[in-house]
Design a protein around this motif. Sequence first.
Motif, PDB file in Angstrom:
ATOM      1  N   TYR A   1      56.020  43.272  39.575  1.00 49.65           N
ATOM      2  CA  TYR A   1      55.178  44.588  39.894  1.00 49.65           C
ATOM      3  C   TYR A   1      56.427  45.724  40.372  1.00 49.65           C
TER       4      TYR A   1
ATOM      5  N   PRO B   1      50.160  36.479  35.601  1.00 49.09           N
ATOM      6  CA  PRO B   1      50.980  35.695  36.524  1.00 49.09           C
ATOM      7  C   PRO B   1      50.341  34.289  36.369  1.00 49.09           C
TER       8      PRO B   1
ATOM      9  N   LEU C   1      44.839  39.854  37.932  1.00 50.82           N
ATOM     10  CA  LEU C   1      44.689  39.052  39.399  1.00 50.82           C
ATOM     11  C   LEU C   1      43.619  38.162  39.315  1.00 50.82           C
TER      12      LEU C   1
ATOM     13  N   PHE D   1      53.488  37.852  40.857  1.00 47.96           N
ATOM     14  CA  PHE D   1      53.079  39.164  40.680  1.00 47.96           C
ATOM     15  C   PHE D   1      53.763  40.128  41.229  1.00 47.96           C
TER      16      PHE D   1
ATOM     17  N   LEU E   1      45.913  47.263  38.457  1.00 53.20           N
ATOM     18  CA  LEU E   1      45.787  46.026  38.851  1.00 53.20           C
ATOM     19  C   LEU E   1      44.279  45.511  38.775  1.00 53.20           C
TER      20      LEU E   1
ATOM     21  N   THR F   1      45.974  35.177  47.459  1.00 54.86           N
ATOM     22  CA  THR F   1      46.914  34.410  46.596  1.00 54.86           C
ATOM     23  C   THR F   1      47.010  33.081  47.072  1.00 54.86           C
TER      24      THR F   1
ATOM     25  N   MET G   1      48.113  44.264  34.894  1.00 57.41           N
ATOM     26  CA  MET G   1      48.456  43.074  35.700  1.00 57.41           C
ATOM     27  C   MET G   1      47.193  42.424  36.055  1.00 57.41           C
TER      28      MET G   1
END
Length: 232
Positions: free
Chosen positions: A29, A76, A16, A25, A42, A52, A14
Amino acid sequence: MITQPRNRSFSIGMILFPNLTLLNFTAAYEVFSRLPSAKVYLLAPTLDPVYTESGFCLLPNTSFERSPALDVLFVPGGLGVNARIEDAAFLHFLKTQGDRALYVTSVCTGSLLLAAAGLLQGYRATTHWFAMDLLKLFGVEAVAERVVIDRSRITGAGVTAALDFGLVLAAKLYGEKVAQEIQLSLEYAPSPMFQCGSPQTANVEVVENFRAEESSLWETQRRTIQRSLNLS
């Protein structure tokens, strides 16, 4: 309990980046974390905290440099997409991992980053309804559907589609029974207060107000994409 898969463990990465949309996200998740025998990474360029759009702090557990080969690449969306579209090293990482992944996936405007990395050319894909025309700038066939599956590419629409997308991916990896058990564990049975979750169902005035409020953001994204395409 969730039934264990036959003989397969999947690595899910994933991505970031600063100013991503939190629900993009976290909703995905919540599904990924319930997958049996899956390892969720991550990933970010460094292990520094990532904030974020809403100021929530996320902590990467693996740097790009130390990332294993991924079975699933997930990206994302969010306001931070603009800066990443012009980040060559970031896009190179997506391209390298995406070229060997079993599934290349995104939610919301994360698909713009997949497209910028050259991972959606020749595929059908979706994104947030407000960004559909931006996805088309990359030459991608943009489709207005909640979740779009085209061979190894699975893309989700706007923010809350992350749950729908996550369950689709769960079914692909571990079968429908596992996906159904996860949906039940999350008690995902949406019954929204208002029928305005898409431009097709929302009041015209609501849609137009949203377009007006977000027009400068849309134009900034368009210029960023055009600039990146002219440089490539």
